[in-house]
Design an enzyme around this catalytic site. Sequence first.
Site, PDB file in Angstrom:
ATOM      1  N   ALA A 119       0.841  -1.195   0.000  1.00  0.00           N
ATOM      2  CA  ALA A 119       0.000   0.000   0.000  1.00  0.00           C
ATOM      3  C   ALA A 119       0.875   1.243   0.000  1.00  0.00           C
ATOM      4  CB  ALA A 119      -0.923  -0.002   1.212  1.00  0.00           C
ATOM      5  N   ASP A 120       0.254   2.346  -0.375  1.00  0.00           N
ATOM      6  CA  ASP A 120       0.926   3.641  -0.312  1.00  0.00           C
ATOM      7  C   ASP A 120      -0.125   4.703  -0.044  1.00  0.00           C
ATOM      8  OD1 ASP A 120       3.508   5.205  -0.823  1.00  0.00           O
ATOM      9  OD2 ASP A 120       2.034   6.281  -2.039  1.00  0.00           O
ATOM     10  N   THR A 121       0.185   5.614   0.856  1.00  0.00           N
ATOM     11  CA  THR A 121      -0.717   6.718   1.180  1.00  0.00           C
ATOM     12  C   THR A 121      -0.033   8.021   0.811  1.00  0.00           C
ATOM     13  OG1 THR A 121      -1.721   5.458   2.969  1.00  0.00           O
ATOM     14  CG2 THR A 121      -2.035   7.841   3.017  1.00  0.00           C
TER      15      THR A 121
END
Length: 190
Positions: free
Chosen positions: A67-69
């Site tokens: 994931a990446d935010t």
Amino acid sequence: MKLILGSGSPRRVEILAVLGLTPDDIRPPDIDEDPLPSELPRPYVDRIIRAKAEAVPSDPGDVVLCADTTVAVGRRILGKPADEAEARAFLTLLGGRRHRVLTGLAVKTDDRLMTRIVESRVKMKRLSKVEMDGYMATGDWQGKAGGYAIHGPAGAFFPWISGSHSAIVGLPMVETAHLLQAAGIEVWKT
């Protein structure tokens, strides 16, 4: 079948635990997360989650979750501040206005790569000097996209959010459960 979490984020481990899951292994990928020149936030997040998923070593049958935010103001991507001065600049820019938080996730199996991007909107209040100085002193801004983590002390600065709180924290639960189930991982197992 092993679940490999391609992230070093303790928050992502906690969110997986809410879904009844414990990663069999944690393997944070080592990739360049710098935006390309003129890269827009959504294509940036898509590129990064795909690169992370491909960079995590796995064995046949493994399921890799990455994931990446990213925090975005208009077309501008606010990454992790390099130092306190940049964190202050980010928080000053965000103060009193709405911005987007885009969290992308990728689930990789032997034969496919499934991705989703969840966009939430948040409004940060304008910070007084006392609030800014106090928050900087916590050190919580370090290593956080946009210079804040909504689940930490900065949570007091957000009077309004629209979207997925878990995505803002770092892993959208609904989409994560859906993609992991599609990959053959049982969620909420007892």
